[in-house]
Write a protein that holds these residues in place. Structure first.
Motif, PDB file in Angstrom:
ATOM      1  N   TYR A   4       0.877  -1.170   0.000  1.00  0.00           N
ATOM      2  CA  TYR A   4       0.000   0.000   0.000  1.00  0.00           C
ATOM      3  C   TYR A   4       0.912   1.217   0.000  1.00  0.00           C
ATOM      4  O   TYR A   4       1.768   1.362   0.884  1.00  0.00           O
ATOM      5  CB  TYR A   4      -0.924  -0.023   1.220  1.00  0.00           C
ATOM      6  CG  TYR A   4      -1.986  -1.094   1.116  1.00  0.00           C
ATOM      7  CD1 TYR A   4      -1.696  -2.424   1.411  1.00  0.00           C
ATOM      8  CD2 TYR A   4      -3.274  -0.786   0.678  1.00  0.00           C
ATOM      9  CE1 TYR A   4      -2.654  -3.414   1.284  1.00  0.00           C
ATOM     10  CE2 TYR A   4      -4.251  -1.770   0.553  1.00  0.00           C
ATOM     11  CZ  TYR A   4      -3.931  -3.078   0.855  1.00  0.00           C
ATOM     12  OH  TYR A   4      -4.890  -4.062   0.732  1.00  0.00           O
ATOM     13  N   ARG A  29      -0.891  -1.238  -4.388  1.00  0.00           N
ATOM     14  CA  ARG A  29      -2.214  -0.747  -3.983  1.00  0.00           C
ATOM     15  C   ARG A  29      -2.106   0.735  -3.659  1.00  0.00           C
ATOM     16  O   ARG A  29      -1.532   1.101  -2.621  1.00  0.00           O
ATOM     17  CB  ARG A  29      -2.716  -1.497  -2.733  1.00  0.00           C
ATOM     18  CG  ARG A  29      -2.762  -3.010  -2.867  1.00  0.00           C
ATOM     19  CD  ARG A  29      -3.931  -3.427  -3.747  1.00  0.00           C
ATOM     20  NE  ARG A  29      -3.893  -4.838  -4.070  1.00  0.00           N
ATOM     21  CZ  ARG A  29      -4.627  -5.766  -3.456  1.00  0.00           C
ATOM     22  NH1 ARG A  29      -5.443  -5.424  -2.484  1.00  0.00           N
ATOM     23  NH2 ARG A  29      -4.553  -7.027  -3.824  1.00  0.00           N
ATOM     24  N   GLU A  37      -7.652   8.954   2.028  1.00  0.00           N
ATOM     25  CA  GLU A  37      -8.036   7.547   1.921  1.00  0.00           C
ATOM     26  C   GLU A  37      -7.460   6.693   3.054  1.00  0.00           C
ATOM     27  O   GLU A  37      -8.020   5.662   3.405  1.00  0.00           O
ATOM     28  CB  GLU A  37      -7.593   6.962   0.560  1.00  0.00           C
ATOM     29  CG  GLU A  37      -8.492   7.398  -0.580  1.00  0.00           C
ATOM     30  CD  GLU A  37      -8.126   6.744  -1.927  1.00  0.00           C
ATOM     31  OE1 GLU A  37      -8.770   7.116  -2.923  1.00  0.00           O
ATOM     32  OE2 GLU A  37      -7.220   5.892  -1.984  1.00  0.00           O
ATOM     33  N   ALA A  40      -9.934   6.144   5.975  1.00  0.00           N
ATOM     34  CA  ALA A  40     -11.189   5.393   5.778  1.00  0.00           C
ATOM     35  C   ALA A  40     -11.168   4.133   6.648  1.00  0.00           C
ATOM     36  O   ALA A  40     -10.117   3.564   6.932  1.00  0.00           O
ATOM     37  CB  ALA A  40     -11.330   5.018   4.303  1.00  0.00           C
ATOM     38  N   ASP A  41     -12.365   3.707   7.081  1.00  0.00           N
ATOM     39  CA  ASP A  41     -12.461   2.577   8.016  1.00  0.00           C
ATOM     40  C   ASP A  41     -11.753   1.325   7.506  1.00  0.00           C
ATOM     41  O   ASP A  41     -11.059   0.650   8.256  1.00  0.00           O
ATOM     42  CB  ASP A  41     -13.929   2.244   8.307  1.00  0.00           C
ATOM     43  CG  ASP A  41     -14.575   3.327   9.178  1.00  0.00           C
ATOM     44  OD1 ASP A  41     -13.821   4.157   9.731  1.00  0.00           O
ATOM     45  OD2 ASP A  41     -15.807   3.328   9.293  1.00  0.00           O
ATOM     46  N   GLY A  42     -11.946   1.017   6.225  1.00  0.00           N
ATOM     47  CA  GLY A  42     -11.356  -0.198   5.685  1.00  0.00           C
ATOM     48  C   GLY A  42      -9.838  -0.200   5.798  1.00  0.00           C
ATOM     49  O   GLY A  42      -9.244  -1.191   6.238  1.00  0.00           O
ATOM     50  N   TYR A  43      -9.235   0.908   5.463  1.00  0.00           N
ATOM     51  CA  TYR A  43      -7.776   0.974   5.534  1.00  0.00           C
ATOM     52  C   TYR A  43      -7.287   1.034   6.978  1.00  0.00           C
ATOM     53  O   TYR A  43      -6.281   0.413   7.333  1.00  0.00           O
ATOM     54  CB  TYR A  43      -7.244   2.167   4.732  1.00  0.00           C
ATOM     55  CG  TYR A  43      -5.725   2.144   4.650  1.00  0.00           C
ATOM     56  CD1 TYR A  43      -5.071   1.194   3.866  1.00  0.00           C
ATOM     57  CD2 TYR A  43      -4.951   3.028   5.384  1.00  0.00           C
ATOM     58  CE1 TYR A  43      -3.683   1.132   3.819  1.00  0.00           C
ATOM     59  CE2 TYR A  43      -3.557   2.980   5.344  1.00  0.00           C
ATOM     60  CZ  TYR A  43      -2.935   2.034   4.559  1.00  0.00           C
ATOM     61  OH  TYR A  43      -1.563   1.972   4.520  1.00  0.00           O
ATOM     62  N   ARG A  44      -8.020   1.741   7.836  1.00  0.00           N
ATOM     63  CA  ARG A  44      -7.618   1.814   9.244  1.00  0.00           C
ATOM     64  C   ARG A  44      -7.651   0.450   9.913  1.00  0.00           C
ATOM     65  O   ARG A  44      -6.880   0.185  10.835  1.00  0.00           O
ATOM     66  CB  ARG A  44      -8.525   2.767  10.014  1.00  0.00           C
ATOM     67  CG  ARG A  44      -8.236   4.202   9.723  1.00  0.00           C
ATOM     68  CD  ARG A  44      -9.166   5.115  10.480  1.00  0.00           C
ATOM     69  NE  ARG A  44      -8.864   5.117  11.909  1.00  0.00           N
ATOM     70  CZ  ARG A  44      -9.370   6.013  12.752  1.00  0.00           C
ATOM     71  NH1 ARG A  44     -10.205   6.938  12.307  1.00  0.00           N
ATOM     72  NH2 ARG A  44      -9.059   5.983  14.024  1.00  0.00           N
ATOM     73  N   ALA A  45      -8.583  -0.409   9.450  1.00  0.00           N
ATOM     74  CA  ALA A  45      -8.634  -1.768  10.008  1.00  0.00           C
ATOM     75  C   ALA A  45      -7.347  -2.513   9.661  1.00  0.00           C
ATOM     76  O   ALA A  45      -6.839  -3.316  10.445  1.00  0.00           O
ATOM     77  CB  ALA A  45      -9.852  -2.510   9.471  1.00  0.00           C
ATOM     78  N   LEU A  46      -6.818  -2.233   8.490  1.00  0.00           N
ATOM     79  CA  LEU A  46      -5.584  -2.864   8.035  1.00  0.00           C
ATOM     80  C   LEU A  46      -4.371  -2.212   8.699  1.00  0.00           C
ATOM     81  O   LEU A  46      -3.421  -2.888   9.084  1.00  0.00           O
ATOM     82  CB  LEU A  46      -5.510  -2.668   6.511  1.00  0.00           C
ATOM     83  CG  LEU A  46      -4.705  -3.621   5.653  1.00  0.00           C
ATOM     84  CD1 LEU A  46      -5.164  -5.051   5.852  1.00  0.00           C
ATOM     85  CD2 LEU A  46      -4.902  -3.232   4.167  1.00  0.00           C
ATOM     86  N   LYS A  50      -2.771   4.608  10.204  1.00  0.00           N
ATOM     87  CA  LYS A  50      -3.327   5.491   9.164  1.00  0.00           C
ATOM     88  C   LYS A  50      -2.257   6.113   8.277  1.00  0.00           C
ATOM     89  O   LYS A  50      -2.302   7.308   8.013  1.00  0.00           O
ATOM     90  CB  LYS A  50      -4.146   6.625   9.800  1.00  0.00           C
ATOM     91  CG  LYS A  50      -5.309   6.172  10.634  1.00  0.00           C
ATOM     92  CD  LYS A  50      -6.085   7.362  11.165  1.00  0.00           C
ATOM     93  CE  LYS A  50      -5.273   8.168  12.162  1.00  0.00           C
ATOM     94  NZ  LYS A  50      -5.948   9.344  12.716  1.00  0.00           N
TER      95      LYS A  50
END
Lengths: 213, 213
Positions: A4, A29, A37, A40-46, A50
């Motif tokens: 990422y 990615r 971006e 965003a929740d999806g990326y923060r979960a990963l 941040k």
């Protein structure tokens, strides 16, 4: 392996150089940190930090922090080594790399410049003065370290190390911001040498899939 | 071995913890960065980066950058190890250590707060908001990393690592600045455990020869 990354993030750029020097393939990615971006929740979960870059192994293991990622790559895919084995040579590489990673990059990155502008309402001129001040402080130290301990075409010798992975993105950023870099001839010679090498060219912002002109 | 240090510098404090954990003796050389002693010609000749800490070996070899110094100590005086040998365990330690060393400490250190006050003329309240903002951003990430990967009484297991060397000075600073740390229970449990250990106590600012009350 997935990376990422944001094309213009210098910490992402460091890791891209390391991956290219080691000849490792990965899925790119793009994470556009200009439009948040990374929050965003999806990326923060990963990645709860941040930020970019984030390396994700095929088994799902996710690792953040560019300096940790490059050390991990060097431990798990050691050839060519980016950190020398001999303790003092290794220390000199880490000293220069951290002079950039701790003293320079963090104070001039997007989130800091954004806070200066949006929260502290500084003028464009004050923001540019801030940027140039920390660039001059930092590169003065880098040039002095290279004068004392540097040798060869790269920062330390005839092969690239973590120091070069950190140096190139920081100089590229300063050039883009119009900083006068004439006071750092040794550093600029290393930078120009690196920029002629295919691995460094492959890692450049303009060559990434998420590049925005 | 000599350590150039300032009692209240958190990068110096990191290295003092590492030296104490390894049981290494050294001569303490205080450098008062509050009155710019690090910018004096004599010290700049020794350390062109104009910072503390600086480690000087008996043969005159001088090394700056706390992260480079601790790695060097771990390579040359390996017991007890502060960086694990197993690559992923090592990566987790470096990830957390760099989340502090790159994302937190550099934006809130003395030179940055000085620039905000003296050059940008921000108010005391704006300066405190800046400080607390980056502390909250950083410790939120640290707490999330500890929730995911932390285990044991220290950050990672039952023995201290580089992560603990970085964590303790950063939390101590935030406490001194009156930050609310109640949102980081796992981190605070590690911090309190460390503070009960003799090596961490020996490295504390109040125990240094240049301490100013």
């Amino acid at each position: 392996m997935q990376l990422y990354s944001f094309f213009n993030s210098s910490t992402s750029y460091r890791v891209r150089i390391a991956l290219a020097l080691k000849g490792l393939d990965y899925d790119y990615r793009g994470v556009n940190i200009r439009v948040d971006e990374q929050k965003a929740d999806g990326y923060r979960a990963l990645n709860p930090s941040k930020g970019v870059p984030l390396l994700v192994e095929d088994d799902g293991t996710a690792l953040s922090q560019s300096m940790a990622i490059i050390d991990y790559l060097d431990e798990t895919r050691p050839e060519p080594r980016l950190l020398p084995a001999e303790p003092l040579a290794r220390a000199r590489v880490l000293e220069l790399a951290n002079a950039i990673a701790c003293d320079m990059h963090p104070v001039n990155n997007l989130r800091i410049l954004g806070y200066l502008k949006n929260e502290l309402k500084v003028s464009e001129e004050q923001k540019n003065d801030w940027y140039r001040h920390w660039i001059a402080e930092g590169f003065t130290a880098v040039e002095a370290l290279l004068e004392r301990h540097g040798h060869g075409a790269y920062c330390f010798g005839e092969a690239p190390t973590l120091a070069d992975c950190c140096l190139v993105p920081q100089v590229a950023n300063a050039e883009r911001m119009g900083c006068d870099l004439s006071a750092y001839p040794r550093m600029m010679a290393v930078y120009q040498h690196c920029q002629r090498q295919p691995a460094f060219q492959q890692a450049a912002p303009s060559r990434q899939p998420d590049f925005i002109a």
